[in-house]
Design a protein around this motif. Structure first.
Motif, PDB file in Angstrom:
ATOM      1  N   ALA A  11       0.841  -1.201   0.000  1.00 56.65           N
ATOM      2  CA  ALA A  11       0.000   0.000   0.000  1.00 56.65           C
ATOM      3  C   ALA A  11       0.875   1.249   0.000  1.00 56.65           C
ATOM      4  CB  ALA A  11      -0.933  -0.016   1.209  1.00 56.65           C
ATOM      5  N   PHE A  12       1.960   1.247   0.763  1.00 59.08           N
ATOM      6  CA  PHE A  12       2.874   2.394   0.762  1.00 59.08           C
ATOM      7  C   PHE A  12       3.567   2.541  -0.588  1.00 59.08           C
ATOM      8  CE2 PHE A  12       2.853   2.246   5.505  1.00 59.08           C
ATOM      9  CZ  PHE A  12       2.398   3.534   5.683  1.00 59.08           C
ATOM     10  N   VAL A  13       3.904   1.434  -1.227  1.00 60.70           N
ATOM     11  CA  VAL A  13       4.498   1.497  -2.569  1.00 60.70           C
ATOM     12  C   VAL A  13       3.505   2.124  -3.544  1.00 60.70           C
ATOM     13  CG1 VAL A  13       5.255   0.078  -4.523  1.00 60.70           C
ATOM     14  CG2 VAL A  13       6.109  -0.409  -2.220  1.00 60.70           C
ATOM     15  N   ALA A  14       2.235   1.740  -3.426  1.00 60.33           N
ATOM     16  CA  ALA A  14       1.205   2.302  -4.302  1.00 60.33           C
ATOM     17  C   ALA A  14       1.077   3.809  -4.085  1.00 60.33           C
ATOM     18  CB  ALA A  14      -0.129   1.606  -4.061  1.00 60.33           C
ATOM     19  N   LEU A  35       2.737   4.612 -17.165  1.00 59.23           N
ATOM     20  CA  LEU A  35       3.466   3.446 -16.654  1.00 59.23           C
ATOM     21  C   LEU A  35       3.364   3.363 -15.135  1.00 59.23           C
ATOM     22  CD1 LEU A  35       5.374   1.043 -17.038  1.00 59.23           C
ATOM     23  CD2 LEU A  35       7.273   2.662 -16.888  1.00 59.23           C
ATOM     24  N   LEU A  36       3.564   4.491 -14.463  1.00 51.80           N
ATOM     25  CA  LEU A  36       3.447   4.493 -13.009  1.00 51.80           C
ATOM     26  C   LEU A  36       2.019   4.199 -12.569  1.00 51.80           C
ATOM     27  CD1 LEU A  36       5.720   7.460 -11.864  1.00 51.80           C
ATOM     28  CD2 LEU A  36       6.196   5.016 -11.809  1.00 51.80           C
ATOM     29  N   GLY A  37       1.043   4.621 -13.354  1.00 51.61           N
ATOM     30  CA  GLY A  37      -0.355   4.318 -13.054  1.00 51.61           C
ATOM     31  C   GLY A  37      -0.612   2.827 -13.085  1.00 51.61           C
ATOM     32  N   VAL A  38      -0.074   2.164 -14.092  1.00 47.64           N
ATOM     33  CA  VAL A  38      -0.229   0.707 -14.184  1.00 47.64           C
ATOM     34  C   VAL A  38       0.442   0.030 -12.996  1.00 47.64           C
ATOM     35  CG1 VAL A  38       0.419  -1.322 -15.544  1.00 47.64           C
ATOM     36  CG2 VAL A  38      -0.469   0.710 -16.685  1.00 47.64           C
ATOM     37  N   LEU A  39       1.626   0.485 -12.651  1.00 44.11           N
ATOM     38  CA  LEU A  39       2.336  -0.100 -11.511  1.00 44.11           C
ATOM     39  C   LEU A  39       1.601   0.162 -10.195  1.00 44.11           C
ATOM     40  CD1 LEU A  39       6.025   0.713 -12.468  1.00 44.11           C
ATOM     41  CD2 LEU A  39       4.856  -1.492 -12.603  1.00 44.11           C
ATOM     42  N   ALA A  40       0.992   1.334 -10.061  1.00 43.80           N
ATOM     43  CA  ALA A  40       0.228   1.649  -8.854  1.00 43.80           C
ATOM     44  C   ALA A  40      -0.997   0.753  -8.738  1.00 43.80           C
ATOM     45  CB  ALA A  40      -0.186   3.116  -8.853  1.00 43.80           C
ATOM     46  N   VAL A  41      -1.645   0.488  -9.865  1.00 46.01           N
ATOM     47  CA  VAL A  41      -2.795  -0.421  -9.847  1.00 46.01           C
ATOM     48  C   VAL A  41      -2.352  -1.826  -9.452  1.00 46.01           C
ATOM     49  CG1 VAL A  41      -4.496  -1.559 -11.332  1.00 46.01           C
ATOM     50  CG2 VAL A  41      -4.187   0.910 -11.449  1.00 46.01           C
ATOM     51  N   ALA A  43       0.265  -2.628  -7.605  1.00 47.39           N
ATOM     52  CA  ALA A  43       0.636  -2.618  -6.189  1.00 47.39           C
ATOM     53  C   ALA A  43      -0.605  -2.598  -5.301  1.00 47.39           C
ATOM     54  CB  ALA A  43       1.529  -1.419  -5.878  1.00 47.39           C
ATOM     55  N   THR A  44      -1.621  -1.843  -5.716  1.00 50.28           N
ATOM     56  CA  THR A  44      -2.864  -1.808  -4.956  1.00 50.28           C
ATOM     57  C   THR A  44      -3.547  -3.167  -4.976  1.00 50.28           C
ATOM     58  OG1 THR A  44      -3.132   0.519  -5.507  1.00 50.28           O
ATOM     59  CG2 THR A  44      -5.085  -0.640  -4.720  1.00 50.28           C
ATOM     60  N   THR A  45      -3.560  -3.798  -6.134  1.00 47.25           N
ATOM     61  CA  THR A  45      -4.140  -5.138  -6.248  1.00 47.25           C
ATOM     62  C   THR A  45      -3.395  -6.135  -5.368  1.00 47.25           C
ATOM     63  OG1 THR A  45      -4.806  -4.650  -8.513  1.00 47.25           O
ATOM     64  CG2 THR A  45      -4.760  -6.967  -7.872  1.00 47.25           C
ATOM     65  N   ALA A  46      -2.081  -6.048  -5.360  1.00 44.90           N
ATOM     66  CA  ALA A  46      -1.288  -6.944  -4.516  1.00 44.90           C
ATOM     67  C   ALA A  46      -1.593  -6.715  -3.044  1.00 44.90           C
ATOM     68  CB  ALA A  46       0.201  -6.727  -4.785  1.00 44.90           C
ATOM     69  N   ALA A  47      -1.742  -5.448  -2.640  1.00 39.93           N
ATOM     70  CA  ALA A  47      -2.037  -5.159  -1.238  1.00 39.93           C
ATOM     71  C   ALA A  47      -3.399  -5.721  -0.845  1.00 39.93           C
ATOM     72  CB  ALA A  47      -2.004  -3.647  -1.003  1.00 39.93           C
ATOM     73  N   VAL A  48      -4.380  -5.570  -1.729  1.00 40.20           N
ATOM     74  CA  VAL A  48      -5.721  -6.077  -1.427  1.00 40.20           C
ATOM     75  C   VAL A  48      -5.730  -7.600  -1.351  1.00 40.20           C
ATOM     76  CG1 VAL A  48      -8.070  -6.286  -2.359  1.00 40.20           C
ATOM     77  CG2 VAL A  48      -6.925  -4.070  -2.325  1.00 40.20           C
ATOM     78  N   LEU A  49      -5.037  -8.238  -2.294  1.00 43.84           N
ATOM     79  CA  LEU A  49      -5.019  -9.702  -2.291  1.00 43.84           C
ATOM     80  C   LEU A  49      -4.224 -10.269  -1.113  1.00 43.84           C
ATOM     81  CD1 LEU A  49      -4.583 -10.443  -6.097  1.00 43.84           C
ATOM     82  CD2 LEU A  49      -6.643 -10.712  -4.700  1.00 43.84           C
ATOM     83  N   TRP A  50      -3.184  -9.543  -0.675  1.00 45.90           N
ATOM     84  CA  TRP A  50      -2.380 -10.001   0.447  1.00 45.90           C
ATOM     85  C   TRP A  50      -3.142  -9.874   1.766  1.00 45.90           C
ATOM     86  CZ3 TRP A  50       2.893  -8.683  -1.698  1.00 45.90           C
ATOM     87  CH2 TRP A  50       3.782  -9.734  -1.488  1.00 45.90           C
ATOM     88  N   TRP A  51      -4.029  -8.884   1.810  1.00 43.31           N
ATOM     89  CA  TRP A  51      -4.764  -8.627   3.042  1.00 43.31           C
ATOM     90  C   TRP A  51      -5.605  -9.820   3.360  1.00 43.31           C
ATOM     91  CZ3 TRP A  51      -3.805  -4.033   5.521  1.00 43.31           C
ATOM     92  CH2 TRP A  51      -4.496  -3.828   6.720  1.00 43.31           C
TER      93      TRP A  51
END
Length: 51
Positions: A11-14, A35-41, A43-51
């Motif tokens: 989440a902090f990376v996002a 490009l950063l927008g895609v990476l932010a999405v 990272a957000t997806t990873a944070a949600v799935l990890w939660w």
């Protein structure tokens, strides 16, 4: 909460990437912002799935 440190880190990376998007847009670097927008999405997806 102690099991979710990976999610919090992602989440902090996002959030960091969102700051980069704003900076790139101010500089006129649209492709970099996209490009950063895609990476932010991702990272957000990873944070949600990890939660």
């Amino acid at each position: 909460m102690s099991d979710n440190w990976s999610a919090v880190a992602m989440a902090f990376v996002a959030l960091f990437l969102v700051g980069g998007i704003i900076s790139f847009i101010k500089q006129g670097l649209r492709r970099g912002a996209v490009l950063l927008g895609v990476l932010a999405v991702l990272a957000t997806t990873a944070a949600v799935l990890w939660w």
